[in-house]
Design a protein around this motif. Structure first.
Motif, mmCIF file in Angstrom:
data_model
loop_
_atom_site.group_PDB
_atom_site.id
_atom_site.type_symbol
_atom_site.label_atom_id
_atom_site.label_comp_id
_atom_site.label_asym_id
_atom_site.label_seq_id
_atom_site.Cartn_x
_atom_site.Cartn_y
_atom_site.Cartn_z
ATOM 1 N N MET A 33 32.500 40.325 41.067
ATOM 2 C CA MET A 33 33.547 40.691 41.972
ATOM 3 C C MET A 33 33.917 42.056 41.240
ATOM 4 O O MET A 33 34.636 41.907 40.570
ATOM 5 N N GLY A 54 31.787 36.336 34.203
ATOM 6 C CA GLY A 54 33.115 37.152 33.455
ATOM 7 C C GLY A 54 32.852 37.594 32.121
ATOM 8 O O GLY A 54 34.057 38.254 31.812
ATOM 9 N N THR A 57 33.625 43.071 32.672
ATOM 10 C CA THR A 57 34.503 44.236 32.625
ATOM 11 C C THR A 57 34.181 45.511 33.244
ATOM 12 O O THR A 57 34.025 46.168 32.375
ATOM 13 N N ILE A 69 41.253 41.949 35.356
ATOM 14 C CA ILE A 69 40.718 41.785 35.923
ATOM 15 C C ILE A 69 40.248 40.117 35.260
ATOM 16 O O ILE A 69 39.723 40.262 34.301
ATOM 17 N N SER A 70 40.463 38.937 35.505
ATOM 18 C CA SER A 70 40.109 38.278 35.559
ATOM 19 C C SER A 70 39.627 36.936 36.806
ATOM 20 O O SER A 70 39.417 36.872 37.173
ATOM 21 N N ARG A 71 38.717 35.772 36.391
ATOM 22 C CA ARG A 71 38.326 35.343 37.269
ATOM 23 C C ARG A 71 38.615 33.512 37.186
ATOM 24 O O ARG A 71 38.770 32.940 35.598
ATOM 25 N N VAL A 78 39.695 35.198 41.599
ATOM 26 C CA VAL A 78 39.833 36.377 40.960
ATOM 27 C C VAL A 78 41.149 37.182 40.861
ATOM 28 O O VAL A 78 41.169 36.957 42.238
ATOM 29 N N CYS A 95 39.352 43.350 47.723
ATOM 30 C CA CYS A 95 38.871 42.512 46.449
ATOM 31 C C CYS A 95 37.494 41.907 47.543
ATOM 32 O O CYS A 95 37.237 41.470 48.534
#
Length: 123
Positions: A33, A54, A57, A69-71, A78, A95
């Motif tokens: 993503m 994840g 990054t 950024i994280s999910r 996300v 996104c």
């Protein structure tokens, strides 16, 4: 995969916002993503990306140290946590989803996009 971004708004310089991108579809976990942004009169630019697991990054130099950024695979979400916002961060944020975590900074390599969410930063 359908994507819907949210969380934008008006914030003062130095403030924080968290953008969210909700994804539908059972294959979300297999997609990397990314977040891109576009300010008025400027070209769209890469902001951040995260791999399907994840574990990897990538960030634009302009946001390193300020954006994260994280999910959340369980929620098909996300996030883009933005702190110490600057007026130059003001833009519409989008996104996107792509299969492989390669060339994540190139918009045309993404397969799916959500609608944008507006971030306004007052000085």
């Amino acid at each position: 995969v359908q994507l819907q971004a949210s969380g934008g708004g008006l914030v003062q310089a130095g403030g924080s916002l968290r953008l969210s991108c909700a994804a539908s579809g059972r294959t979300f976990s297999s997609y990397s993503m990314g977040w891109f942004r576009q300010a008025p009169g400027k070209e769209e630019e890469f902001v951040a990306a995260i791999s399907s697991s994840g574990g990897r990054t990538d960030y634009a130099d302009s946001v390193k140290g300020r954006f994260t950024i994280s999910r959340d695979g369980a929620r098909n979400m996300v996030y883009l946590q933005m702190v110490n916002l600057k007026p130059e961060d003001a833009a519409v944020y989008y996104c996107g989803a792509k299969r492989a975590f390669v060339r994540v900074g190139i918009r045309s390599t993404y397969d799916y996009w959500g609608q944008g969410t507006q971030v306004t930063v007052s000085s």
